[in-house]
Design an enzyme around this catalytic site. Structure first.
Site, PDB file in Angstrom:
ATOM      1  N   ASP A  33       0.859  -1.192   0.000  1.00 51.81           N
ATOM      2  CA  ASP A  33       0.000   0.000   0.000  1.00 51.81           C
ATOM      3  C   ASP A  33       0.893   1.240   0.000  1.00 51.81           C
ATOM      4  OD1 ASP A  33      -3.277   0.063   0.747  1.00 51.81           O
ATOM      5  OD2 ASP A  33      -2.228   1.997   0.875  1.00 51.81           O
ATOM      6  N   ASP A  55       4.023   2.723  -4.052  1.00 53.34           N
ATOM      7  CA  ASP A  55       2.995   3.334  -4.899  1.00 53.34           C
ATOM      8  C   ASP A  55       3.009   2.570  -6.220  1.00 53.34           C
ATOM      9  OD1 ASP A  55       1.599   4.846  -6.770  1.00 53.34           O
ATOM     10  OD2 ASP A  55       2.199   6.754  -5.873  1.00 53.34           O
ATOM     11  N   VAL A  56       1.933   1.846  -6.501  1.00 55.24           N
ATOM     12  CA  VAL A  56       1.939   0.959  -7.675  1.00 55.24           C
ATOM     13  C   VAL A  56       1.974   1.709  -9.001  1.00 55.24           C
ATOM     14  CG1 VAL A  56       0.775  -0.917  -6.435  1.00 55.24           C
ATOM     15  CG2 VAL A  56      -0.596   0.725  -7.764  1.00 55.24           C
ATOM     16  N   ASN A  82      -5.314  -4.897  -6.596  1.00 55.70           N
ATOM     17  CA  ASN A  82      -6.530  -4.349  -5.992  1.00 55.70           C
ATOM     18  C   ASN A  82      -6.456  -2.840  -5.740  1.00 55.70           C
ATOM     19  OD1 ASN A  82      -8.973  -4.491  -3.990  1.00 55.70           O
ATOM     20  ND2 ASN A  82      -7.275  -3.701  -2.755  1.00 55.70           N
ATOM     21  N   SER A 133     -14.479  -3.420 -11.836  1.00 53.65           N
ATOM     22  CA  SER A 133     -15.638  -2.838 -11.152  1.00 53.65           C
ATOM     23  C   SER A 133     -16.849  -3.021 -12.065  1.00 53.65           C
ATOM     24  CB  SER A 133     -15.427  -1.341 -10.929  1.00 53.65           C
ATOM     25  OG  SER A 133     -16.637  -0.721 -10.519  1.00 53.65           O
ATOM     26  N   TYR A 146     -12.910   6.877 -13.975  1.00 52.72           N
ATOM     27  CA  TYR A 146     -12.938   5.625 -13.194  1.00 52.72           C
ATOM     28  C   TYR A 146     -13.463   4.453 -14.032  1.00 52.72           C
ATOM     29  CZ  TYR A 146     -13.956   2.436  -9.313  1.00 52.72           C
ATOM     30  OH  TYR A 146     -13.997   1.346  -8.475  1.00 52.72           O
ATOM     31  N   VAL A 179     -19.434  -1.637  -2.281  1.00 48.74           N
ATOM     32  CA  VAL A 179     -19.041  -2.108  -0.945  1.00 48.74           C
ATOM     33  C   VAL A 179     -18.709  -0.855  -0.142  1.00 48.74           C
ATOM     34  CG1 VAL A 179     -17.323  -3.450   0.339  1.00 48.74           C
ATOM     35  CG2 VAL A 179     -18.034  -4.215  -1.949  1.00 48.74           C
TER      36      VAL A 179
HETATM   37  P1  NDP Z   1     -10.050   1.537  -0.262  1.00 47.81           P
HETATM   38  O1  NDP Z   1      -9.889   2.985  -0.548  1.00 47.81           O
HETATM   39  O2  NDP Z   1     -10.774   1.118   0.971  1.00 47.81           O
HETATM   40  O3  NDP Z   1      -8.607   0.827  -0.246  1.00 47.81           O
HETATM   41  C1  NDP Z   1      -7.737   0.993  -1.312  1.00 47.81           C
HETATM   42  C2  NDP Z   1      -6.306   1.081  -0.794  1.00 47.81           C
HETATM   43  O4  NDP Z   1      -5.429   1.189  -1.932  1.00 47.81           O
HETATM   44  C3  NDP Z   1      -6.060   2.325   0.068  1.00 47.81           C
HETATM   45  O5  NDP Z   1      -5.296   2.019   1.208  1.00 47.81           O
HETATM   46  C4  NDP Z   1      -5.316   3.221  -0.901  1.00 47.81           C
HETATM   47  O6  NDP Z   1      -4.512   4.182  -0.275  1.00 47.81           O
HETATM   48  C5  NDP Z   1      -4.499   2.210  -1.657  1.00 47.81           C
HETATM   49  N1  NDP Z   1      -3.960   2.772  -2.890  1.00 47.81           N
HETATM   50  C6  NDP Z   1      -4.559   3.646  -3.734  1.00 47.81           C
HETATM   51  N2  NDP Z   1      -3.731   3.990  -4.720  1.00 47.81           N
HETATM   52  C7  NDP Z   1      -2.583   3.313  -4.511  1.00 47.81           C
HETATM   53  C8  NDP Z   1      -1.339   3.273  -5.185  1.00 47.81           C
HETATM   54  N3  NDP Z   1      -1.107   4.015  -6.285  1.00 47.81           N
HETATM   55  N4  NDP Z   1      -0.362   2.473  -4.700  1.00 47.81           N
HETATM   56  C9  NDP Z   1      -0.577   1.733  -3.596  1.00 47.81           C
HETATM   57  N5  NDP Z   1      -1.719   1.756  -2.889  1.00 47.81           N
HETATM   58  C10 NDP Z   1      -2.712   2.546  -3.348  1.00 47.81           C
HETATM   59  O7  NDP Z   1     -10.735   0.910  -1.569  1.00 47.81           O
HETATM   60  P2  NDP Z   1     -11.673  -0.389  -1.811  1.00 47.81           P
HETATM   61  O8  NDP Z   1     -11.279  -1.481  -0.897  1.00 47.81           O
HETATM   62  O9  NDP Z   1     -13.052   0.088  -1.877  1.00 47.81           O
HETATM   63  O10 NDP Z   1     -11.253  -0.723  -3.310  1.00 47.81           O
HETATM   64  C11 NDP Z   1     -10.383  -1.768  -3.674  1.00 47.81           C
HETATM   65  C12 NDP Z   1     -10.555  -2.006  -5.171  1.00 47.81           C
HETATM   66  O11 NDP Z   1     -11.894  -2.382  -5.434  1.00 47.81           O
HETATM   67  C13 NDP Z   1     -10.281  -0.772  -6.033  1.00 47.81           C
HETATM   68  O12 NDP Z   1      -9.585  -1.154  -7.202  1.00 47.81           O
HETATM   69  C14 NDP Z   1     -11.673  -0.274  -6.366  1.00 47.81           C
HETATM   70  O13 NDP Z   1     -11.690   0.475  -7.562  1.00 47.81           O
HETATM   71  C15 NDP Z   1     -12.417  -1.577  -6.472  1.00 47.81           C
HETATM   72  N6  NDP Z   1     -13.862  -1.440  -6.315  1.00 47.81           N
HETATM   73  C16 NDP Z   1     -14.394  -0.978  -5.154  1.00 47.81           C
HETATM   74  C17 NDP Z   1     -15.772  -0.840  -5.037  1.00 47.81           C
HETATM   75  C18 NDP Z   1     -16.409  -0.306  -3.799  1.00 47.81           C
HETATM   76  O14 NDP Z   1     -17.630  -0.038  -3.824  1.00 47.81           O
HETATM   77  N7  NDP Z   1     -15.696  -0.154  -2.689  1.00 47.81           N
HETATM   78  C19 NDP Z   1     -16.679  -1.200  -6.143  1.00 47.81           C
HETATM   79  C20 NDP Z   1     -16.004  -1.676  -7.304  1.00 47.81           C
HETATM   80  C21 NDP Z   1     -14.651  -1.797  -7.383  1.00 47.81           C
HETATM   81  P3  NDP Z   1      -5.102   5.700  -0.165  1.00 47.81           P
HETATM   82  O15 NDP Z   1      -6.106   5.663   0.945  1.00 47.81           O
HETATM   83  O16 NDP Z   1      -3.881   6.524   0.118  1.00 47.81           O
HETATM   84  O17 NDP Z   1      -5.743   6.040  -1.496  1.00 47.81           O
END
Ligand code: NDP
Length: 249
Positions: A33, A55-56, A82, A133, A146, A179
């Site tokens: 993360d 950072d991915v 993810n 998604s 998005y 979610v």
């Molecule tokens: P969260 O925001 O709860 O968790 C995502 C995590 O990824 C955060 O800790 C975030 O950090 C981290 N992150 C973001 N960008 C990067 C990066 N460049 N490098 C490393 N880490 C990073 O998200 P969700 O659990 O909701 O989402 C997970 C996946 O599921 C995503 O791909 C999302 O698009 C997908 N999704 C989610 C849905 C939903 O309703 N929740 C619905 C459909 C798809 P930071 O907080 O700093 O951004």
């Protein structure tokens, strides 16, 4: 030999639930993360999990991570791409920096980490699961950046399945429905929440765990002949058209 999974965006939400399910399955998990504080808070509580701050969307950081994980574990059996960001807004107000921010994590990140880990996945005939998604399956308002990244992730998954099957690597995509996580709470207005309830046959949001179950299944031996597939874990959203509110009333 204990299996090793990489989960990006593992500090919270769906990534954290996926980490926990892998740990229950007896796997070792590399939790990746960019949020160092949150990652350092959750990783040490989890036996079998190791934190990697990365950072991915940054090619150099991803290259450093790839070296570090191989030095630490020497193998990778599954990669869950993810990490994602969501910024919603009308097409005309989506400026180029916003467009690039969303592309950089949601699409470039999946490409970069997958490419960096391909040599390791070849050794284990491992699995990739990309997180798309429902916004990549059906267009909707406010999701020009998005939704477009998620549609691209769906196609990238099929490209990976086509080319990497040669090496025994499977690639699949899970498309979650809504979610309640940090990501969705920030962009799901009351109107969007109501619209989702109207459009989902199961009439509710999913849980992080329900999405993790689909992800871990696709990473497991149980899915050994499944590749190039797009699995919507969405309460039926993608399957339906008009009529649900009328049916319920
Ligand atoms: P969260 O925001 O709860 O968790 C995502 C995590 O990824 C955060 O800790 C975030 O950090 C981290 N992150 C973001 N960008 C990067 C990066 N460049 N490098 C490393 N880490 C990073 O998200 P969700 O659990 O909701 O989402 C997970 C996946 O599921 C995503 O791909 C999302 O698009 C997908 N999704 C989610 C849905 C939903 O309703 N929740 C619905 C459909 C798809 P930071 O907080 O700093 O951004």
């Amino acid at each position: 030999m204990e299996k090793v999974a990489i989960v990006t965006g593992a500090a919270r939400g769906i990534g954290l639930a996926t980490t926990d399910l892998f740990l229950e399955m007896g796997w070792t998990v590399a939790m990746v993360d960019r949020d160092a504080d949150e990652l350092k808070a959750v990783a040490p509580e989890r036996k079998g999990a190791v934190a990697f701050i990365c950072d991915v969307s940054d090619p150099e950081a991803v290259a450093r991570f790839a070296e570090a994980i191989m030095a630490r574990f020497g193998r990778v059996d599954a990669l869950v791409n993810n990490a994602g960001v969501a910024e919603f807004g009308p097409i005309e107000q989506c400026d180029f920096p916003t467009w690039r921010r969303v592309m950089a994590t949601n699409l470039d990140g999946v490409f970069l980490v997958s490419q960096a880990m391909t040599p390791a996945l070849k050794n284990t005939q491992g699995a990739i699961v990309n997180i798309g998604s429902i916004s990549g399956l059906r267009a909707s308002t406010l999701r020009v950046a998005y939704g477009t990244t998620k549609a691209a992730v769906i196609h990238l998954t099929k490209q990976q399945a086509a080319e990497l099957g040669e090496y025994g690597i499977r690639a699949n995509c899970v498309c979650p429905g809504p979610v309640r996580t940090k990501l969705s709470i920030a962009v799901h207005s009351p109107q969007i929440i109501a619209a989702y309830h109207d459009a989902i046959p199961l009439n509710r949001y999913g849980s992080e765990r329900e999405i993790a179950e689909a992800i871990c299944f696709l990473c497991s031996e149980k899915a050994s002949y499944i590749t190039g597939q797009i699995l919507a874990a969405d309460g039926g959203f993608e399957a339906t058209g008009v009529g649900l509110p009328a049916l319920r009333s």
